[in-house]
Design an enzyme around this catalytic site. Structure first.
Site, short mmCIF file in Angstrom:
data_model
loop_
_atom_site.label_atom_id
_atom_site.label_comp_id
_atom_site.label_asym_id
_atom_site.label_seq_id
_atom_site.Cartn_x
_atom_site.Cartn_y
_atom_site.Cartn_z
N ASP A 48 2.57 5.42 -7.15
CA ASP A 48 3.84 5.28 -6.42
C ASP A 48 5.05 5.10 -7.31
OD1 ASP A 48 2.93 5.56 -3.83
OD2 ASP A 48 2.15 3.53 -3.81
N HIS A 95 0.88 -1.19 0.00
CA HIS A 95 0.00 0.00 0.00
C HIS A 95 0.90 1.22 0.00
CE1 HIS A 95 -3.48 2.38 0.52
NE2 HIS A 95 -3.82 2.11 1.76
N HIS A 116 -2.70 -2.32 -9.88
CA HIS A 116 -3.61 -1.71 -8.91
C HIS A 116 -4.88 -2.55 -8.86
CE1 HIS A 116 -6.00 1.33 -6.87
NE2 HIS A 116 -4.86 1.89 -6.55
#
Ligand code: ACO
Length: 427
Positions: free
Chosen positions: A362, A267, A306
């Site tokens: 990210d 995460h 994702h």
């Protein structure tokens, strides 16, 4: 057309009509499907909530198929271009953009609640010298509930507002103190003249100068990254905040659970993991061998994939642009060339194309933070600060939603059937 689902239970031959509302059936409606009268009834089995909506929400739309993200209906691209993090936090929490005087009052309140009690500072001082900032952050946020005991009055709207402002305001202070602690540097108190992002940079980086002046490009980049990370529907940490909050605990304890969830490498820890991965790859020429290991499952391509986005993450697109602006100030991050080449190859590679794996938020954010000389251990903390706005918006929605009760999933018990206790000498 009727909005119902007809189900035939082939075990009994019986048929049932189940209502459909907003594209969902209610799992509880399955309970009427029984083989015998004493039967518990049918349940749905959905580990990791792959196809289960846990709430109705009006905060954030994540349309993963089409790569769309909207906060309260407003596209993330427009917010990234025209707004500031504090305005976005207001939007998430209140539901609409503030008027000028509302924004001024909100900004004033959040930027004047930034100081923490000296005992919280002492508490933070006692962590081991190399404590991970996320461990410090979750523990310290949880500890705030002991400093503000009235936070447990969650049904009192005036109390809620007070703690909501405090949490938003103190999160950067606690995160920055965690950073300074890890370097053995004195804590820098907040400077309430600065913007939310500017003050955060001040608390991270100020040394002996009388007044810290943030670089405006870096200040805006941090603010923008905060906007992009502010909320994302029912992700792991938000679900943790809602689940813990559903017990009607105070918001500090609920948000601490969100920080803990965000700590994990799948995460919020992913941008930190991306940098470690890029460093391990080491050079553009090693990329094909690395991706070959990803294809065989020996490696995972961090910053890719994702649960919801099966298209380019819209936040990754915006971040790529910010990266260029930041690198003009800080100099180009040498890992960027590796990242760009990994992305280029992966987007054409059958393994990734078939599984619809695209860069997520990210993949590039860590490169920006690293160029700004923020250590990798701090990356998830920089995610937790803005996500606090989303957590609080979702927490508020949850505790004021009459349909919500304490979260308590069922299980499918596959353990041993009843057996007698055996005395220790007979085992
Ligand atoms: N690298 C290689 N293969 C991957 C990756 C990846 N990053 N992500 C998914 N896959 C593969 C899986 O192995 C699986 O393959 P299979 O069908 O052959 O078994 C397939 O793609 C489907 O993936 P799942 O694991 O089912 O996807 P899930 O929705 O459970 O996981 C997650 C999503 C955790 C984000 C995953 O893509 C991942 O681990 N990515 C890397 C970590 C990361 O970047 N996390 C940040 C997410 S964004 C955020 O939290 C802010």
């Amino acid at each position: 057309m009727t909005d119902t689902l007809s189900v035939t239970d082939n075990r009994t031959g019986k048929s049932y009509e189940i209502g459909i509302e907003n594209g969902t059936i209610r799992a509880i409606d399955l309970r009427q499907i029984k083989v015998t009268g004493g039967d518990f009834g049918l349940m749905s089995f959905d580990p990791a909530y792959l196809n289960t909506a846990s709430c109705e929400s009006r905060v954030t739309l994540v349309d993963g198929e089409n790569g769309v993200l909207r906060y309260r209906g407003i596209p993330i691209e427009q917010l990234a271009e025209h707004s500031t993090f504090l305005e976005v936090a207001y939007l998430l929490i209140h539901g609409d953009l503030p008027g000028a005087s509302q924004l001024a009052a909100w900004t004033y309140s959040v930027t004047t609640h930034t100081f923490i009690h000296e005992n919280v500072k002492k508490f933070m001082d006692e962590f081991r010298y190399d404590a991970h900032p996320m461990g410090m952050l979750s523990a310290t946020v949880a500890a705030l509930s002991t400093f503000y005991p009235s936070a447990r009055l969650i049904h009192d709207p005036a109390e809620r507002v007070k703690h909501l402002h405090r949490l938003l305001a103190k999160m950067p202070t606690i995160a920055a103190f965690a950073y300074r602690h890890s370097l053995g540097l004195p804590f820098v108190y907040p400077d309430n003249d600065l913007s939310y992002a500017g003050n955060f940079l001040n608390m991270l980086f100020k040394f002996s100068e009388v007044k810290y002046e943030p670089n405006p490009v870096l200040e805006r980049a941090v603010d923008l990254l905060f906007i992009l990370h502010a909320d994302h529907g029912q992700n792991c940490s938000t679900t943790s905040v809602r689940t813990v909050g559903s017990s009607q605990v105070d918001p500090y304890s609920a948000v601490a659970a969100g920080v803990a969830a965000l700590y994990g490498p799948l995460h919020g820890g992913a941008n930190e993991a991306v940098l470690h991965m890029l460093k391990r790859i080491g050079s553009v020429k090693n990329i094909p061998a690395f991706l070959a290991r990803v294809r065989t499952g020996e490696e995972r391509l961090m910053g890719f994939g994702h649960r919801v986005y099966k298209n380019y993450d819209p936040r990754a697109r915006i971040i790529k642009k910010v990266a260029d602006e930041v690198f003009e100030v800080t100099g180009r991050n040498p890992l960027l060339d590796i990242a760009l080449e990994v992305e280029r190859i992966a987007l054409e590679d059958e393994y990734f194309v078939k599984r619809r794996l695209y860069p997520n938020v990210d993949f590039y954010s860590g490169l920006i933070y690293q160029a700004m000389e923020i250590p990798t251990d701090m990356f998830s903390a920089l995610f937790a600060i803005p996500r606090t706005a989303g957590w609080l918006a979702q927490w508020l929605e949850m505790i004021t939603d009459p349909k919500q009760r304490i979260a308590r999933p069922r299980q499918v018990y596959l353990g041993k059937s009843e057996r007698p206790f055996v005395a220790i000498e007979d085992r």
